[in-house]
Design a protein around this motif. Sequence first.
Motif, mmCIF file in Angstrom:
data_model
loop_
_atom_site.group_PDB
_atom_site.id
_atom_site.type_symbol
_atom_site.label_atom_id
_atom_site.label_comp_id
_atom_site.label_asym_id
_atom_site.label_seq_id
_atom_site.Cartn_x
_atom_site.Cartn_y
_atom_site.Cartn_z
ATOM 1 N N PRO A 112 39.635 60.516 73.277
ATOM 2 C CA PRO A 112 39.908 61.900 72.773
ATOM 3 C C PRO A 112 39.927 62.008 71.101
ATOM 4 N N LEU A 113 40.279 61.009 70.359
ATOM 5 C CA LEU A 113 40.300 60.877 68.887
ATOM 6 C C LEU A 113 38.979 60.718 68.436
ATOM 7 N N ASP A 114 37.994 60.196 69.109
ATOM 8 C CA ASP A 114 36.533 60.176 68.836
ATOM 9 C C ASP A 114 35.795 61.335 68.895
ATOM 10 N N LEU A 115 36.181 62.071 70.152
ATOM 11 C CA LEU A 115 35.749 63.399 70.349
ATOM 12 C C LEU A 115 36.096 64.411 69.391
ATOM 13 N N LEU A 116 37.511 64.519 68.965
ATOM 14 C CA LEU A 116 37.707 65.139 67.832
ATOM 15 C C LEU A 116 37.144 64.850 66.464
ATOM 16 N N PHE A 117 37.119 63.533 66.174
ATOM 17 C CA PHE A 117 36.456 63.088 65.074
ATOM 18 C C PHE A 117 34.948 63.511 64.702
ATOM 19 N N ARG A 118 34.192 63.753 65.943
ATOM 20 C CA ARG A 118 32.729 64.334 65.856
ATOM 21 C C ARG A 118 32.754 65.672 65.812
ATOM 22 N N MET A 119 33.667 66.406 66.409
ATOM 23 C CA MET A 119 33.570 67.736 66.852
ATOM 24 C C MET A 119 34.307 68.737 65.536
ATOM 25 N N SER A 120 35.133 68.149 64.773
ATOM 26 C CA SER A 120 35.800 68.852 63.737
ATOM 27 C C SER A 120 35.115 69.294 62.707
ATOM 28 N N PRO A 121 34.350 68.157 61.910
ATOM 29 C CA PRO A 121 33.649 68.728 60.838
ATOM 30 C C PRO A 121 32.479 69.478 61.132
ATOM 31 N N LEU A 122 31.953 69.462 62.405
ATOM 32 C CA LEU A 122 30.907 70.457 62.763
ATOM 33 C C LEU A 122 31.380 71.961 62.974
ATOM 34 N N ALA A 123 32.586 71.932 63.548
ATOM 35 C CA ALA A 123 33.224 73.259 63.771
ATOM 36 C C ALA A 123 33.948 73.822 62.422
ATOM 37 N N PHE A 124 34.233 73.152 61.544
ATOM 38 C CA PHE A 124 34.708 73.542 60.170
ATOM 39 C C PHE A 124 33.373 74.294 59.368
ATOM 40 N N PHE A 152 46.103 70.167 64.224
ATOM 41 C CA PHE A 152 45.464 68.581 64.575
ATOM 42 C C PHE A 152 46.351 67.868 65.650
ATOM 43 N N GLY A 153 47.522 67.810 65.675
ATOM 44 C CA GLY A 153 48.307 67.246 66.772
ATOM 45 C C GLY A 153 48.143 67.868 68.119
ATOM 46 N N LEU A 154 48.087 69.209 68.041
ATOM 47 C CA LEU A 154 47.608 70.014 69.403
ATOM 48 C C LEU A 154 46.464 69.432 70.027
ATOM 49 N N ASN A 155 45.284 69.526 68.842
ATOM 50 C CA ASN A 155 43.874 68.959 69.685
ATOM 51 C C ASN A 155 44.022 67.690 69.995
ATOM 52 N N ILE A 156 44.609 66.790 69.400
ATOM 53 C CA ILE A 156 44.850 65.368 69.943
ATOM 54 C C ILE A 156 45.621 65.516 71.511
ATOM 55 N N VAL A 157 46.638 66.048 71.483
ATOM 56 C CA VAL A 157 47.161 66.209 72.706
ATOM 57 C C VAL A 157 46.569 66.817 73.761
ATOM 58 N N SER A 158 45.882 68.064 73.475
ATOM 59 C CA SER A 158 45.096 68.807 74.307
ATOM 60 C C SER A 158 43.933 67.971 74.889
#
Length: 339
Positions: A182-194, A234-240
């Motif tokens: 999940p952290l890897d997915l958020l790590f890749r997705m967040s900068p692109l979404a930003f 950020f915490g919600l994304n990790i938990v979600s």
Amino acid sequence: MAKITVDSGYMWLGLYFVLNLSLTLYNKIILNNFKFPYSLTAIHTLCGSVGCYILYLSGIFVPAKLGDRENIIMVMFSVLYTINIAISNVSLHLVSVPFHQMIRAMTPVFTVVLSIIFLQKHYPRKIYLSLLPVVLGVGFATSAEYEFTYIGFILTVLGAVLASVKTIVTNRVQVGRLKLNPLDLLFRMSPLAFIQCIIYAHVTGELESVKEFSAEHMTYNLASSLLLNGLIAFGLNIVSFTANKKTSALTMTVAGNVKQVLSIILSILIFDYAINSTNAFGILLTLLGGAWYGSVELSIKRNAAQLLPTVNNNTTEDKYDRKSSDIQSHLSEKRDVVV
């Protein structure tokens, strides 16, 4: 009796409810003073990007090595994430809030239909039955004078479908062939979404309004509130993402509907939001439907675990809960269609 461990899906689902409700109410307060939803989303994704990078440097997780095809999937996933937010916000300007919530209540139904069509997934009859009170309950809970335009109706339905697709893809990216942390997915997705949120805010003129607002009205307290809001997101994304991986796409969509009704309950307590008897009936119906669905899913998983040593993979329970090899094979063929 099923034991709920510290790392169980239901523990993560509980955290999802707490953080999601907190962020929903916090967003309502923030947006009263900072009326820029896309810029606020950009703050969320920026906090996700920085937070994940810090966790990466700390050795909390190690990013997987992906090929060109997988990287393209990540880019498409981030686009799906951003477009889903954009369409949801645009549609809210064209339809009434109760109508918007009613259509979004159909997300679990879209999730079931898409899972059956693209993932060849099968659900027991009890699952279908338990979805009815959830969908109907949100309709009663948000009943009011529905106002909408045809383009607003189309965009609202499209937003609900995209929300279903995003939830399914999130689940498959984490438990399918890629098996991303999940952290890897958020790590890749967040900068692109930003980046995409900033581009959209610029195109719509919101970014220029933010600059003018910040020059005149930005205070230390507001800046601190925005930062705290981003950290909660950020915490919600990790938990979600973690809850999605440990439960299922359908569970997350049903949880989203129940969360919506719980938000109404908290709004009644905090903001003196008025409801009638029909709304109250809808709230109760949705909560009961969510509890019924959770009970059905837990029962299915418990039976499947008990039968695992003695039955083959062709049972109904296995089709529902453990078709990983078949789904992975089918998903590799249908990946472009789903994403």
